[in-house]
Design a protein around this motif. Structure first.
Motif, PDB file in Angstrom:
ATOM      1  N   GLY A  65       0.816  -1.206   0.000  1.00  0.00           N
ATOM      2  CA  GLY A  65       0.000   0.000   0.000  1.00  0.00           C
ATOM      3  C   GLY A  65       0.846   1.249   0.000  1.00  0.00           C
ATOM      4  O   GLY A  65       2.062   1.191   0.217  1.00  0.00           O
ATOM      5  N   ARG A  94      -6.733  -5.589   1.092  1.00  0.00           N
ATOM      6  CA  ARG A  94      -7.765  -4.677   1.582  1.00  0.00           C
ATOM      7  C   ARG A  94      -8.585  -5.331   2.685  1.00  0.00           C
ATOM      8  O   ARG A  94      -8.625  -6.547   2.812  1.00  0.00           O
ATOM      9  N   GLY A  99      -5.288   0.682   5.162  1.00  0.00           N
ATOM     10  CA  GLY A  99      -5.575   2.070   4.786  1.00  0.00           C
ATOM     11  C   GLY A  99      -5.511   2.984   5.996  1.00  0.00           C
ATOM     12  O   GLY A  99      -4.886   4.046   5.956  1.00  0.00           O
TER      13      GLY A  99
END
Length: 154
Positions: A65, A94, A99
């Motif tokens: 990422g 994910r 994130g």
């Protein structure tokens, strides 16, 4: 998992993959060439300036990422500088909090650099950023798609 976060400045070899991710996720549909995106990413990795800084999340040695601290992410809106931009997590990674991990690391960089506020814009990730404490300050349409401008103050 053996997670670490590095910059492309520290690991310029990662600029090829971050450039490809950036192009696939954000620029390909707008007609920006892959070559231009890779050149920009390589230039960013060589820059000694704070902005742009690209953070890369590694699992072991595998990049999974990225996120960037930059200027002028939304054309014509320099009053919103600086920006959190280009948050991307590889599809197979994910849903595991990566994130949020990248957002938190970029926020730490901003605080350490005495940046009082960051902006971002997003079409589909308002919920993710809201979970990280970001607030929507404006909405707008771009090419018929609704976007939200969000900010976080430190």
């Amino acid at each position: 998992m053996d997670l670490t976060i590095v910059t492309t400045r520290d690991r310029p070899d990662l600029a090829q993959i971050t450039g490809r991710w950036r192009w696939e996720a954000f620029f390909k549909a707008d007609g920006v060439s892959l070559e231009d995106t890779l050149a920009f990413e390589a230039d960013s990795a060589r820059s000694a300036d704070l902005m742009p800084t690209v953070l890369v999340l590694l699992d072991g040695q595998q990049p999974i990422g990225m996120v960037a601290l930059c200027l002028d992410d939304l054309e014509g809106r320099p009053e919103l500088n600086p920006w959190l931009a280009g948050l991307y997590v590889a599809p197979t990674h994910r849903g595991q909090g990566h994130g949020l991990r990248l957002i938190a690391e970029l926020e730490s960089l901003a605080r350490a650099s005495r940046i009082p506020r960051l902006s971002l814009y997003t079409a589909g990730a308002v919920g993710l950023y809201a979970r990280a404490g970001w607030k929507t300050v404006e909405t707008f349409d771009l090419h018929g798609e609704p976007f939200s401008i969000m900010q976080k103050h430190f």
